[in-house]
Scaffold this active site. Sequence first.
Site, mmCIF file in Angstrom:
data_model
loop_
_atom_site.group_PDB
_atom_site.id
_atom_site.type_symbol
_atom_site.label_atom_id
_atom_site.label_comp_id
_atom_site.label_asym_id
_atom_site.label_seq_id
_atom_site.Cartn_x
_atom_site.Cartn_y
_atom_site.Cartn_z
ATOM 1 N N CYS A 165 14.583 -0.422 -5.839
ATOM 2 C CA CYS A 165 14.862 -1.711 -6.993
ATOM 3 C C CYS A 165 15.822 -2.182 -7.351
ATOM 4 C CB CYS A 165 12.975 -1.129 -8.030
ATOM 5 S SG CYS A 165 13.564 0.413 -8.146
ATOM 6 N N LYS A 215 20.673 5.266 -1.034
ATOM 7 C CA LYS A 215 19.397 3.722 -0.876
ATOM 8 C C LYS A 215 21.071 2.513 -0.711
ATOM 9 C CE LYS A 215 14.902 4.946 -0.317
ATOM 10 N NZ LYS A 215 13.660 4.732 -1.033
ATOM 11 N N GLN A 251 0.535 -1.169 0.362
ATOM 12 C CA GLN A 251 -0.192 0.151 0.328
ATOM 13 C C GLN A 251 0.537 1.507 -0.143
ATOM 14 O OE1 GLN A 251 -3.210 -0.077 -0.281
ATOM 15 N NE2 GLN A 251 -3.420 2.183 0.185
ATOM 16 N N HIS A 296 14.238 -1.013 -15.375
ATOM 17 C CA HIS A 296 16.178 -0.374 -15.025
ATOM 18 C C HIS A 296 17.436 -0.596 -15.710
ATOM 19 C CE1 HIS A 296 12.797 2.113 -12.197
ATOM 20 N NE2 HIS A 296 13.855 1.781 -11.308
ATOM 21 N N GLN A 342 16.749 5.021 -14.829
ATOM 22 C CA GLN A 342 15.492 4.355 -14.218
ATOM 23 C C GLN A 342 14.094 4.564 -14.999
ATOM 24 O OE1 GLN A 342 17.268 4.996 -9.792
ATOM 25 N NE2 GLN A 342 15.262 4.504 -9.533
ATOM 26 N N ARG A 380 16.011 9.026 -13.441
ATOM 27 C CA ARG A 380 15.250 8.852 -14.884
ATOM 28 C C ARG A 380 15.177 8.640 -16.164
ATOM 29 N NH1 ARG A 380 11.549 6.418 -11.371
ATOM 30 N NH2 ARG A 380 11.528 8.167 -10.686
ATOM 31 N N GLY A 418 8.987 2.823 -11.699
ATOM 32 C CA GLY A 418 9.389 3.244 -10.807
ATOM 33 C C GLY A 418 9.303 4.352 -9.953
HETATM 34 N N1 HSE Z 1 12.728 4.292 -5.986
HETATM 35 C C1 HSE Z 1 12.704 3.639 -7.516
HETATM 36 C C2 HSE Z 1 12.384 4.614 -8.091
HETATM 37 C C3 HSE Z 1 11.530 2.267 -6.979
HETATM 38 O O1 HSE Z 1 11.749 6.133 -8.366
HETATM 39 O O2 HSE Z 1 12.805 4.093 -9.586
HETATM 40 C C4 HSE Z 1 11.126 1.818 -5.988
HETATM 41 O O3 HSE Z 1 12.372 1.174 -5.566
#
Ligand code: HSE
Length: 372
Positions: free
Chosen positions: A137, A246, A75, A276, A164, A269, A168
């Site tokens: 991810c 992370k 969720q 990804h 990415q 992105r 995501g």
């Molecule tokens: N934070 C990642 C993203 C996705 O924005 O691509 C999830 O782990």
Amino acid sequence: MKNTVGFIGWRGIVGSVLLQRMIEERNFSKINAVFFSTSQIGTVCPNISDVCTHNLRDAYNLKELQKMDIIVSCQGTEYTNTVYYKLRNTGWLGYWIDASSSLRMNDDAIIVLDPINYKYIEQSIQNGTKTFVGGNCTVSLMLMALGGLFCNNMVEYITFSTYQAASGAGSKHMIELLQQMGYLYNSVYHDLKNSKISILDIEKRISNISKNSEFPKQQFLAPLAGNILPWIDSLMPNMQTKEEWKVQSEANKILNCNSIIPMDGTCVRVSTFRCHSQSFIIKLKKHLSYFNIVDCIQQHNSWVNIIPNDFDSTINLLTPNAITGTLNIAVGRIRKLLSIGQKFLSVFTVGDQLLWGAAEPIRRMLMILNKK
Ligand code: HSE
């Protein structure tokens, strides 16, 4: 007796992929599934009638949640932050499996990626751990791709650049990326058919149009189609974005090694939909033959697919297009960076953000607990 498993957030993008995978693997026959909702309590769910035979329960009702042996939440962080601690405070001792990031770095939570840390997961279950969380991810996809190097203690440090996908960020972002693509195409559709209009003029138009106030960018806050955004998540005090932070934190927690493996880089992105990609520069601890390195990566897990370092293989097999919707982890462009040194390796990898990047480690964790 079957475990009673409560599902929350199963309609969202990760939750939907989880359900799909569980149906494919016939996992529902092994559990009593109970479906919760934060918004449509008491309704029936015809779209999942095969696996849900009851009205949806209230996802905020602690008494209902307490009846579960295992809870699986896709969720999101807000829900987890609101409900998790309250539920634990009632004395509930069930297993909580979470796809969101909020509990990941808690001391009493394990980040799960069983092809990498199965033994650690097993040990933690024996030791009474009750909270299991899916990793970020890019972290999970990196470890799946390079597990052979990490698990054989070959890595001194890693730098990364990520590519990415929109998924995501969420389903609304995927939709917006398509809207942006359509908006751009529709605005030059006629010009493209007119050989008298030069591509430079068309490009200029596209550029101007993407700066229009009407251009759809409510989600990304900037054009992503025809663009890249080298920023994901919030700023950390050390100037990394949280997404970049992370990588080292979560990966080392999953690997559970004695000493930290340094990992740093830039998260970007790009305008792909659900895969990804990542480019790595790896410093190895010692000089190893090329064959040894490739063999190590290949042997680690059955999802790794080594892509030969040639043009045809790369553009057909080492791409988001090739990998989307599959559990394959493509690993290619493997080469030593000889001009820098024998211990430096370059690798490119692609994995599905919603499968190994999100839903699959959660599904597998549920099945590990269900066997207990
Ligand atoms: N934070 C990642 C993203 C996705 O924005 O691509 C999830 O782990």
